[in-house]
Design an enzyme around this catalytic site. Structure first.
Site: not given
Ligand code: ACO
Length: 162
Positions: A73, A77, A79, A85, A87, A89, A117
């Site tokens: 579970e 999560c 970054i 954004v 990569g 994540g 997310a």
């Molecule tokens: N919604 C839609 N798409 C997204 C989002 C989002 N919120 N965030 C990233 N993506 C997409 C990116 O555009 C990318 O797409 P691509 O491969 O087509 O270019 C892909 O997902 C991966 O992007 P990364 O750069 O690897 O993602 P990043 O390093 O930004 O990490 C994360 C993603 C963890 C969601 C980050 O943006 C973050 O910390 N957000 C705020 C906290 C959050 O919302 N966490 C999740 C909550 S739910 C939970 O914790 C169980």
């Protein structure tokens, strides 16, 4: 850049990283009570996969492996804001899958994803359809109405990391 995974094992360097990760979660997940974040990140039955750059934590995933049920579970999560954004994540999730399969012998992940997310989780192979038998996870994970339950099947052979 390196990826590490461990539970709270009392090692000084690990504790510093876990505290850093807890602070990232507290900032990036403002709807989560801070005490709840600290409790799970420091709990010995949870593990955290972390992205480390210049000896500093830039993000991570905290999860609980249910070894007997073969699923994990994902609790949190995130970054850190100025590194999103890029990569990280995606790479983080791939390291989690590799570790969960090869070390914990898990076959699935479940998580309650925040609405905003869901797109990220879909890109990581998660679906809103839950295939895992209910008797394998019911009673193990707690209901949480602040999110959408999502599942990811871990491929038994795919090399997730290089
Ligand atoms: N919604 C839609 N798409 C997204 C989002 C989002 N919120 N965030 C990233 N993506 C997409 C990116 O555009 C990318 O797409 P691509 O491969 O087509 O270019 C892909 O997902 C991966 O992007 P990364 O750069 O690897 O993602 P990043 O390093 O930004 O990490 C994360 C993603 C963890 C969601 C980050 O943006 C973050 O910390 N957000 C705020 C906290 C959050 O919302 N966490 C999740 C909550 S739910 C939970 O914790 C169980």
């Amino acid at each position: 850049l390196k990826f590490v995974c461990f539970a709270n094992d009392g090692v000084d360097e690990h504790m510093i990283w876990l505290v850093g990760l807890k602070n990232i979660f507290a900032r990036q997940l403002p709807n989560m009570p801070k005490e709840y974040i600290v409790r799970l990140v420091m709990d010995r039955s949870h593990k955290s996969v972390m992205v480390i750059r210049n000896n500093q934590v830039v993000g991570g995933i905290t999860y609980r492996p249910y070894i007997s049920q073969k699923f994990g579970e994902i609790a949190f999560c995130a970054i850190t804001a100025d590194e999103q954004v890029k990569g990280y994540g995606t790479r983080l999730m791939n390291h989690l899958k590799q570790h969960a399969r090869d070390v914990d012998h898990l076959t699935h992940f479940l998580t309650y994803a925040d609405n905003n997310a869901v797109g990220y989780f879909i890109k990581q192979g998660f679906t809103k359809e839950i295939d895992l038998d209910k008797d394998r996870w019911q009673g193990y994970i707690k209901d949480y109405d602040g999110g959408i339950l999502m599942e990811c099947k871990i491929d038994p052979k795919l090399p997730y990391t290089d």
